[in-house]
Design an enzyme around this catalytic site. Structure first.
Site, PDB file in Angstrom:
ATOM      1  N   HIS A  61       0.869  -1.183   0.000  1.00 14.62           N
ATOM      2  CA  HIS A  61       0.000   0.000   0.000  1.00 14.62           C
ATOM      3  C   HIS A  61       0.900   1.226   0.000  1.00 14.62           C
ATOM      4  O   HIS A  61       1.567   1.527   0.991  1.00 14.62           O
ATOM      5  CB  HIS A  61      -0.917   0.014   1.217  1.00 14.62           C
ATOM      6  CG  HIS A  61      -1.727   1.271   1.328  1.00 14.62           C
ATOM      7  ND1 HIS A  61      -2.587   1.681   0.331  1.00 14.62           N
ATOM      8  CD2 HIS A  61      -1.780   2.219   2.288  1.00 14.62           C
ATOM      9  CE1 HIS A  61      -3.145   2.821   0.686  1.00 14.62           C
ATOM     10  NE2 HIS A  61      -2.676   3.167   1.860  1.00 14.62           N
ATOM     11  N   ASP A  63       1.065   5.084  -0.297  1.00 20.42           N
ATOM     12  CA  ASP A  63       0.375   6.369  -0.256  1.00 20.42           C
ATOM     13  C   ASP A  63       1.021   7.361  -1.220  1.00 20.42           C
ATOM     14  O   ASP A  63       2.236   7.560  -1.200  1.00 20.42           O
ATOM     15  CB  ASP A  63       0.430   6.948   1.156  1.00 20.42           C
ATOM     16  CG  ASP A  63      -0.428   6.174   2.132  1.00 20.42           C
ATOM     17  OD1 ASP A  63      -1.622   6.010   1.855  1.00 20.42           O
ATOM     18  OD2 ASP A  63       0.105   5.745   3.173  1.00 20.42           O
ATOM     19  N   ASP A 185      -7.671   1.558   2.561  1.00 19.08           N
ATOM     20  CA  ASP A 185      -7.191   2.486   3.598  1.00 19.08           C
ATOM     21  C   ASP A 185      -8.048   3.722   3.829  1.00 19.08           C
ATOM     22  O   ASP A 185      -7.903   4.377   4.852  1.00 19.08           O
ATOM     23  CB  ASP A 185      -5.752   2.915   3.274  1.00 19.08           C
ATOM     24  CG  ASP A 185      -5.045   3.525   4.477  1.00 19.08           C
ATOM     25  OD1 ASP A 185      -5.381   3.145   5.621  1.00 19.08           O
ATOM     26  OD2 ASP A 185      -4.154   4.364   4.288  1.00 19.08           O
ATOM     27  N   HIS A 426      -6.279   9.699  -0.392  1.00 13.36           N
ATOM     28  CA  HIS A 426      -6.924   9.721   0.930  1.00 13.36           C
ATOM     29  C   HIS A 426      -6.055  10.338   2.027  1.00 13.36           C
ATOM     30  O   HIS A 426      -6.474  10.347   3.195  1.00 13.36           O
ATOM     31  CB  HIS A 426      -7.381   8.313   1.321  1.00 13.36           C
ATOM     32  CG  HIS A 426      -6.281   7.300   1.395  1.00 13.36           C
ATOM     33  ND1 HIS A 426      -5.896   6.555   0.308  1.00 13.36           N
ATOM     34  CD2 HIS A 426      -5.500   6.905   2.421  1.00 13.36           C
ATOM     35  CE1 HIS A 426      -4.922   5.750   0.662  1.00 13.36           C
ATOM     36  NE2 HIS A 426      -4.661   5.935   1.935  1.00 13.36           N
TER      37      HIS A 426
END
Length: 1016
Positions: A61, A63, A185, A426
């Site tokens: 994951h 970001d 997430d 996000h």
């Protein structure tokens, strides 16, 4: 070779032809040997229906900005903040896939993948294409970033998925087309996101975060997998099988084998004293059996990865190889463990042919414990949230003008698309990033807007210039003033004469007020016919004049109403300062109220604004309040602090501001204003505009004082005389509305210990309440995402600004204490207040939709400085001052959502129906439009419908069908059974749209000599 069927509309006759190498959707999987593994569902591992099938998903994951900037994450910079380098992740994953053909990996963030791809050799690129074609490297979700679902607008969500899909399709072909949504997430999940996923053609979605009570109940009752009924208007077309992951997106405890982890590796050396195969596989087996109890089929999914994992991929993969081998060897009679993907998992549970429970609401608000409601980020960093919304407004204009000026798909447009895609992340628009990252997001967006400014200027110049344009204007530019929110514009302040050109990105004509910062005493404004139009000079509020960092010399604004700006067109106004000793600026009126045919508005002794409707029995009192943020060390739930993510007031009582200010009233022929100063950090302008239905509240908050060492969260309340029975409504990503009930959740029995934060919801565009007995509706529309609620019947509340002094311990490790120009941040924004009679649904719905569009797709002001010797006649002789890009008006319920350059001279066109079923009477009905001759610059000669994301032909979209136990959701049968093909009737191209439907087309056309309708 790719063989594509297309509908050609030459001579307006629908024919079917075969195109070779059509170049629309690439297929890089055509020369694959039959023996080789294929991509897609055909390449999924075979499951054993007699065993528990464990789908082990290797993932990372990544970001797109959070604790570090996008580039810092990609290149691995500033590792003192966080050890993370995405380029090394992808490098080492490819190395590990090369070593073992059984290994699989999924990747999600297209922004990072594209950045990496551009830096690789062609040899390595071919190898990666091979992994994708074999299904060993699978692209999941496929958006530019993993977007937030609370504070994002659906327009931007669709855009950033579309751009991610296009990069993937152009680069890798059909095997890289995502089939599954992967929202592991984001901090809560919207119904609209699920609806969009279904319209993209996805077969399912996975998510990680849901309320802790909800998750407990779902697992206990085996409802962690369910059919999401994501739109009452779209029906089955918006149904989506959704999966709540068991362990968020982390591996089982003790089984993280990454360089970032501390867990013990698997050791199978028979001669080693540290051999732990039996104990580790037993521990793993117990976990698998435990998880299997909470899910309905003989399939479970394990997310083997986490934040920026696989920087040394072989470390992870070699341990997973051992885990798979020995678990199957020891427990193979019961369990089948294998490398898999989310797509293969969805395929497996689909084949199980179960009946699923349903859900028709959303997953807001999200709480991770009884005192941690993630509702603060709905408002965090309000200026960045506004800048993002402004960026979408600008992007649509750049897209449209790129086509209308024939510049098409430039690098600057692509860069703006990509930056806006990053902004949806996000930890970007949410405001949950570190301060230096927020500043970098703002830098990226600002630079991208500036870079693309020439597209707009050159396009308007090309369209407006007459054939006889002289060299007098050869250096003409159309400039954007990006600081109008601070009443600042260098061109209008420094020029005695200038032209202001308003471009309308909406697909219907619009009339709009414009406010221009000036410092002269008197002005003349001429419209495109030469007529002098009505104007008004209004003082800029003192709080704005004194804004920290404001360098403008303007002390007043020139106001006028631009009438009927053409759809996809512009209108220019010639502005000149009058040489006069008379100062025409409004002088404060001695009246104690402002009024119109609709309203009486005044300020009471407590500094509250009182709005009384004249024709309806509605009264609203507007007031400012604040909460004091809870302070704690976050050592346990009871000591949770209010921070960037979390909203947690330190007590249930709201605090009132002491009214220590004053108010002034200014009246004129166009606008009446109340300038209200509440105190030294809160002020307001209330406006009634001639020929406009809304009451406009322009609020200003900050710098929020912290001398008392207390963080504060400022809210606006609109308290009415309506009785709303504990119910209110909020939008879902600016699209469909959702019913909210105070202290209640539809899918579990709520035990609420935070009564304020636990009743806060994201408000992207609108919050409303209704009094069914009296027959009235009240709505507030906002210009950016904010948290909101109705904590008392008849009341609407929106949080506008936050400044906190303690971190909430969810990773940022910084307090949300934004500063600018050496002091606390100041935010300024708009609310529209509107109310009406429920017996007139169409009137209310039309007014609200018009206001929402004005806030999200405003006419964009462009300024051209002139010499003092210039005059209107000279400008008019050289430039067309009014032009439109559409030949006719669209039905009131139809809007062009997207009009952008595509590939090979093609255009991507999206039409949307603006209204939900039941939102209005006539306006919610289906509408049909002939688009063949809609555009002024070309006639459509061919079109073909695609999925919402523009990466799949609509007739090829064959989504999984799911059985459900749902009997309580009714769909409009006609709406779900409509034939999706374009209707050809009497030589025209008719497109039918039903309630809340979006239809996407790739079109080509024959260019016209005259590209615009010019109004002389």
């Amino acid at each position: 070779m790719a063989r594509l069927k297309i509908y050609q509309l030459g001579s307006l006759i629908l024919t079917c032809v075969v195109l070779v190498n059509a170049g629309v959707f690439r297929d890089n999987n055509n020369n694959q040997n039959d023996e080789r593994r294929t991509c897609g569902y055909e390449g999924c591992p075979k499951i054993d229906p007699t065993k528990l099938n464990v789908h082990l998903v290797a993932h990372t994951h990544d970001d797109v900005g959070w604790l570090k900037t996008v580039d810092q994450y990609y290149y691995g910079g500033r590792n003192s903040i966080q050890k993370a380098g995405v380029q090394y992740i992808i490098d080492t994953v490819i190395d590990s896939l090369r070593k073992d053909p059984e290994r699989r990996f999924i990747y999600v963030e297209t922004a990072f993948l594209w950045k990496w791809w551009q830096r690789q050799t062609e040899k390595l690129r071919e190898e990666v294409r091979g992994f994708i074609n074999e299904g060993r490297l699978e692209i999941i979700s496929g958006a530019w970033s993993m977007n937030d679902e609370a504070t994002t607008h659906y327009h931007s969500i669709v855009d950033q998925f579309t751009w991610g899909f296009r990069r993937l399709n152009d680069t890798f072909g059909e095997c890289a087309r995502p089939k599954i949504g992967w929202q592991i997430d984001p901090f809560g999940h919207s119904r609209e996101q699920a609806s969009l996923f279904a319209q993209f053609g996805f077969d399912g979605m996975f998510f990680g975060r849901l309320d802790h009570e909800d998750k407990t109940a779902r697992l206990k009752e085996q409802r962690a997998e369910f059919l999401w009924k994501a739109s009452s208007s779209l029906g089955e077309k918006a149904d989506l099988l959704s999966v709540a992951l068991f362990n968020n997106y982390s591996p089982p405890p003790g089984f993280c084998f990454d360089i970032l982890c501390q867990d013990e590796p698997l050791i199978d050396d028979p001669e080693s004293a540290d051999n732990n195969i039996d104990s580790r596989t037993k521990e793993f087996y117990n976990y698998l059996i435990d998880q299997s109890h909470y899910y309905q089929t003989k399939n479970i999914i394990l997310t083997m990865g986490g934040d920026f994992t696989y920087q040394d991929a072989e470390m992870y993969f070699s341990n997973l190889d051992l885990l798979i081998r020995y678990t199957n060897k020891i427990y193979g009679s019961q369990i089948n463990v294998f490398y898999s993907t989310p797509s293969c998992y969805i395929k497996s549970i689909h084949e199980a042919d179960k009946i699923w429970t349903t859900k028709s609401d959303d997953f807001f608000p999200y709480s991770s414990d009884p005192h941690a409601f993630w509702t603060g980020y709905f408002t965090s960093r309000p200026t960045l949230k506004y800048f993002e919304r402004m960026g979408n407004n600008y992007l649509q204009i750049v897209k449209q003008l790129s086509i209308l000026s024939s510049k098409m798909d430039s690098d600057d447009l692509q860069h703006l698309r990509e930056v806006m895609g990053v902004m949806q992340h996000h930890d970007a628009v949410t405001g949950t990033e570190k301060q230096h990252v927020a500043e970098d997001y703002a830098r990226l967006l600002h630079e991208s807007i500036v870079k693309s400014s020439d597209i707009i200027s050159d396009a308007i110049l090309k369209i407006a210039s007459k054939n006889n344009t002289s060299n007098t204007y050869e250096d003409t530019k159309f400039y954007s003033c990006l600081l109008l929110n601070t009443s600042t514009c260098t061109v209008s302040e420094d020029s005695k004469k200038f032209v202001v050109t308003l471009y309308n990105p909406q697909s219907n004509p619009v009339s709009s007020y414009i406010r221009i910062p000036v410092n002269g005493k008197s002005y003349i404004v001429n419209d495109h016919t030469g007529a002098e139009i009505l104007t008004q000079l209004v003082p800029i509020p003192l709080a704005v004049v004194q804004l920290p960092g404001r360098k403008s010399i303007a002390t007043r604004e020139l106001v006028f109403r631009a009438l009927n700006i053409s759809a996809f067109g512009y209108q220019s106004y010639f502005v000149s300062e009058k040489l006069s000793d008379d100062d025409e600026v409004n002088i404060a009126d001695s009246d104690k109220s402002i009024s119109s045919d609709l309203y009486d508005i005044s300020v009471d002794e407590a500094g509250q604004v009182v709005v009384q409707w004249k024709k309806e029995n509605i009264k609203v009192v507007q007031s400012f309040h604040y909460y004091i943020g809870a302070v704690g060390d976050n050592s346990n739930a009871e000591k949770r602090a209010s921070g960037a993510y979390i909203f947690r007031p330190n007590e249930s009582a709201i605090h009132n501001f002491i009214y220590s200010g004053y108010h002034e009233i200014f009246k004129g022929p166009l606008v009446q204003e109340i300038h209200l100063t509440v105190n030294d950090h809160v002020s307001l302008v209330v406006r009634i505009l001639d020929n406009e239905e809304q009451v406009e509240f322009e609020w200003l908050a900050g710098p929020i004082p912290i001398d008392d060492k207390k963080g504060k969260e400022i809210v606006i309340r609109y308290s009415s005389n309506l009785q709303s029975a504990g119910t209110f409504y909020t939008d879902s990503n600016g699209r469909e509305m959702l019913k909210r009930k105070r202290n209640y959740r539809p899918t579990w029995n709520l035990n609420l210990q935070e009564p304020i934060a636990g009743n806060y919801y994201p408000v992207t565009a609108k919050i409303s309440l209704e009094d069914r007995d009296k027959g009235y509706k009240l709505s507030v529309l906002n210009d950016r995402a904010q948290g909101g609620s109705s904590l008392t019947d008849g009341e609407l509340e929106l949080m506008i600004h936050r400044r906190l002094l303690v971190d909430d311990a969810f990773g940022v490790e910084e307090a949300l204490n934004e500063q600018a120009f050496g002091t606390g941040l100041v935010a300024r924004g708009i609310h529209y207040l509107v109310g009406g009679n429920l017996n007139n649904l169409d009137t209310i719905a039309l007014a609200e939709k018009s206001m929402a569009l004005k806030l999200s797709l405003r006419p964009w002001a462009l300024f051209t400085p002139l010499n003092n010797t210039d005059n209107f006649i000279n400008w008019k002789n050289n430039y067309n001052m009014k032009a439109g890009g559409l030949r006719k008006k669209l039905p009131k319920n139809i809007h062009i959502l997207t009009y952008e350059p595509w590939k090979n001279g093609e255009i991507l066109l999206r039409l949307e129906h603006l209204y939900e079923i039941g939102e209005a009477t006539q306006l919610s009905q289906p509408a049909e439009i002939n688009i063949g001759d809609l555009f002024t610059d070309f006639d459509i000669t061919s079109l073909r419908e695609t999925s919402l994301g523009g990466n799949q032909w609509i007739e090829s979209m064959n989504r999984f069908k799911w059985k459900s136990d749902n009997n309580d959701i009714e769909y409009d049968v006609n709406n779900t059974s409509v034939d999706q093909q374009v209707y050809i009737k009497n030589g025209v191209i008719n497109v039918l749209l039903r309630a809340r439907e979006i239809r996407t087309f790739i079109i080509t056309g024959t260019k016209k000599t005259s590209t615009f309708i010019i109004d002389k």
